[in-house]
Structure formats: C-alpha cells, structure tokens
Design an enzyme around this catalytic site. Sequence first.
Site, short mmCIF file in Angstrom:
data_model
loop_
_atom_site.label_atom_id
_atom_site.label_comp_id
_atom_site.label_asym_id
_atom_site.label_seq_id
_atom_site.Cartn_x
_atom_site.Cartn_y
_atom_site.Cartn_z
N LYS A 153 7.64 0.93 1.45
CA LYS A 153 8.32 0.17 0.38
C LYS A 153 9.63 0.81 -0.04
O LYS A 153 10.64 0.14 -0.16
CB LYS A 153 7.44 0.10 -0.89
CG LYS A 153 6.14 -0.58 -0.72
CD LYS A 153 5.32 -0.51 -2.00
CE LYS A 153 4.90 0.89 -2.39
NZ LYS A 153 3.96 1.53 -1.49
N LYS B 33 4.93 8.62 -7.79
CA LYS B 33 5.57 9.65 -6.95
C LYS B 33 7.03 9.90 -7.36
O LYS B 33 7.59 10.94 -7.07
CB LYS B 33 5.57 9.23 -5.47
CG LYS B 33 4.23 9.38 -4.77
CD LYS B 33 4.39 9.54 -3.25
CE LYS B 33 5.05 8.43 -2.51
NZ LYS B 33 4.30 7.33 -2.00
N ASP C 182 -1.51 -0.49 -4.35
CA ASP C 182 -2.91 -0.26 -3.97
C ASP C 182 -3.86 -0.84 -5.02
O ASP C 182 -4.90 -1.38 -4.70
CB ASP C 182 -3.19 1.23 -3.80
CG ASP C 182 -2.47 1.79 -2.60
OD1 ASP C 182 -3.10 2.01 -1.57
OD2 ASP C 182 -1.24 1.98 -2.69
N LYS D 60 0.83 -1.20 0.00
CA LYS D 60 0.00 0.00 0.00
C LYS D 60 0.88 1.27 0.00
O LYS D 60 1.99 1.25 0.52
CB LYS D 60 -0.82 -0.08 1.30
CG LYS D 60 -1.72 1.03 1.64
CD LYS D 60 -2.34 0.71 3.00
CE LYS D 60 -3.04 1.91 3.58
NZ LYS D 60 -2.18 3.06 3.86
P1 ADP Z 1 6.04 3.97 0.31
O1 ADP Z 1 7.24 3.89 -0.57
O2 ADP Z 1 5.46 2.63 0.62
O3 ADP Z 1 5.00 4.92 -0.22
P2 ADP Z 1 7.88 5.28 2.14
O4 ADP Z 1 9.01 4.31 2.15
O5 ADP Z 1 8.04 6.50 1.29
O6 ADP Z 1 6.51 4.55 1.72
O7 ADP Z 1 7.54 5.67 3.64
C1 ADP Z 1 6.50 6.58 3.93
C2 ADP Z 1 6.94 7.52 5.06
O8 ADP Z 1 7.02 6.79 6.27
C3 ADP Z 1 8.31 8.13 4.82
O9 ADP Z 1 8.30 9.46 5.22
C4 ADP Z 1 9.23 7.29 5.68
O10 ADP Z 1 10.32 8.02 6.13
C5 ADP Z 1 8.31 6.91 6.85
N1 ADP Z 1 8.68 5.59 7.43
C6 ADP Z 1 8.62 4.41 6.79
N2 ADP Z 1 8.98 3.41 7.61
C7 ADP Z 1 9.29 3.97 8.81
C8 ADP Z 1 9.75 3.45 10.08
N3 ADP Z 1 9.94 2.14 10.27
N4 ADP Z 1 9.97 4.33 11.09
C9 ADP Z 1 9.76 5.65 10.90
N5 ADP Z 1 9.33 6.20 9.74
C10 ADP Z 1 9.09 5.38 8.70
MG MG Z 2 7.60 4.82 -2.37
#
Ligand code: ADP
Ligand code: MG
Length: 280
Positions: free
Chosen positions: A22, A48, A135, A17
């Site tokens: 990820k 993104k 998603d 999601k």
């Molecule tokens: P996705 O790629 O799935 O959309 P992201 O890797 O960009 O998600 O993470 C979304 C947000 O959550 C980012 O700002 C990231 O820094 C934060 N984040 C993700 N995992 C953690 C964690 N284990 N602890 C703190 N912040 C986290």
């Molecule tokens: Mg991402």
Amino acid sequence: MTPRKNPVSRQIAFYGKGGIGKSMVAANLSAVLAGRGRSVLQVGCDPKADSCKALLGGRKVANVLELLKTRSADSLAAKDFLHEGFAGVHCIEAGGPEPGIGCAGRGIILAIDVMTKTGVYARGYDYVIYDVLGDVVCGGFAVPIREGYADRVYLVVSGEFLSLYAANNIMKAIHRHAQRSATRLAGIVANLTGAPRERPIVTAFAAAYGLEVLEFLPRDPAVQDSENHGMSVIERHPDSPIGKRLAALARKIETRTTAIVPKPLDDSSLNALVLRAARS
Ligand code: ADP
Ligand code: MG
C-alpha cells in the site's frame, strides 16, 4: 448520506493487508500526481508510521499520536506534523500507540481531528491520499470509510488468499456504511508476489465484484533499491518496469470514475473462487 466535510477535490484511500504494498503504491501515486502539478497530501494511517518515508528521503518524521503524548491537540499547528516531501507532496503520519496498549486505529481518529482543527483540509488539496492498514477494519481504520473521508477506495491485493480475505472484509465495511457514507470502491490493484496462478486468481476476484484489475504491478528490484535510497520508484527508477506501470496506474486513477458499492462474498464463496481460479 453525510455531507462532504472539506473542500478537497478527490479523497482516495488505499486499503489492504499489511505488507502488501500500500505505502509503495500510495507514495508513488503521490509522486506522479505532484509531478503533474497537482497539490497532494498523503496521510499515513498505519501504526508503523512509514507511509511517506520514500517521499521524505527515508526519514521517519514526528507523527500525530507521538506529538499528542506531550502536547495538547489545541497547541498543535500544521507545521508540527505536516512535512513537505518529493515534488512538494505534503505528508502526515497518524502514528499508533505503544504495542500492547490502546487501539491501533486511534491515531487516525486523532490525526483527522487535528487536521480539521488546524485547517489542513481547508487548504483544498487536489488530492488527499490515505494509506490505511486493512487487516482489521475496526475503530479508527474504518473512519475514512464510515465517516466518508475517502470518496474512493482502492484495494491493493496479491494472489495470496489472506490478502483477498482482507480485501473482502474492506468490501464488507464499504457495503455496510454505503447508506450514510459517500465512500465507494473504485478499483483493485494487483501487486504481484510471484505466487502461482496469481493473475487469474486476482482477475477472478475482481470479476466477482464486476470489476477489472486496474493494474498488475510486477515484482521489481527497483522497489527495494529506491526504498534503500529513501526515494520513490518514480523519483529513482521512473523507467523501470514497475515505474511505468505505476505511472499508468496514476493516469487511470486520475481519469477513471468507477465508484461502486461492492457486494461482498461470503467466506465459502471466496474460498471456492480462489480454488477454481487456481485450477483452471
Ligand atoms: P504496506 O504499506 O502494505 O505494509 P509496503 O508498501 O511497505 O507495504 O511494502 C512492503 C515491502 O514490500 C516493502 O519493503 C516494499 O519495498 C516491498 N515491495 C512492495 N511491492 C513490491 C514490488 N512490486 N516489488 C518489490 N518489492 C516490493
Ligand atoms: Mg505501509
């Protein structure tokens, strides 16, 4: 089954999601593997276009779909869209269309096409890591599964229902295409949010497909701090609690060979499973 399309040793896809973590997991895995001398290509497949930021000093770079607005695919060379980041990781962002027009997954289809034409796959990386929004597993988002570009899929989930719902939909896609595609489910990674009963819920979810959770990643301020500095956790805070778990996860991904065709749950079974695990 479709034949292998390129000489890459291992092709991995992270699905989950939006906002689940990820890109954080993918970029840190790339950083660990490259630090161990592996050649790694990370392909951001989220509109993104921010998958590789933590490997590129926080920079957002030209993505394939953006370049194709002004140039033809035949005029592109790898150097136009391939960027070298931390520890020599090669990074590509597929990109996405303008909000409101076009299919969000089109960037992936075009990126894979351009990568093939410009000989990127032919370089024979040790690892290609796709970071894919999960998603909606439609159109382009399904291509790594449907066309067998990813051998192994890892699902990133938390204890929140919608993340499990999205993961189960990805199981459906793997299951549906398993006859002709080589893509298999290799593991479930829990990125904890702090929601109540999260560990038992994710554990029960994985067990429903006959799997153990590969790693539980804690919520850790080291992630935000690293992100704010344009770095991966592995670069900035390797000894933080999450840095250690990410390194352990990379070892498991390198050494374990789980590859299953998951039997997806129907919506009511998924609901019942979460309710049971939340109560027990
Ligand atoms: P996705 O790629 O799935 O959309 P992201 O890797 O960009 O998600 O993470 C979304 C947000 O959550 C980012 O700002 C990231 O820094 C934060 N984040 C993700 N995992 C953690 C964690 N284990 N602890 C703190 N912040 C986290
Ligand atoms: Mg991402």
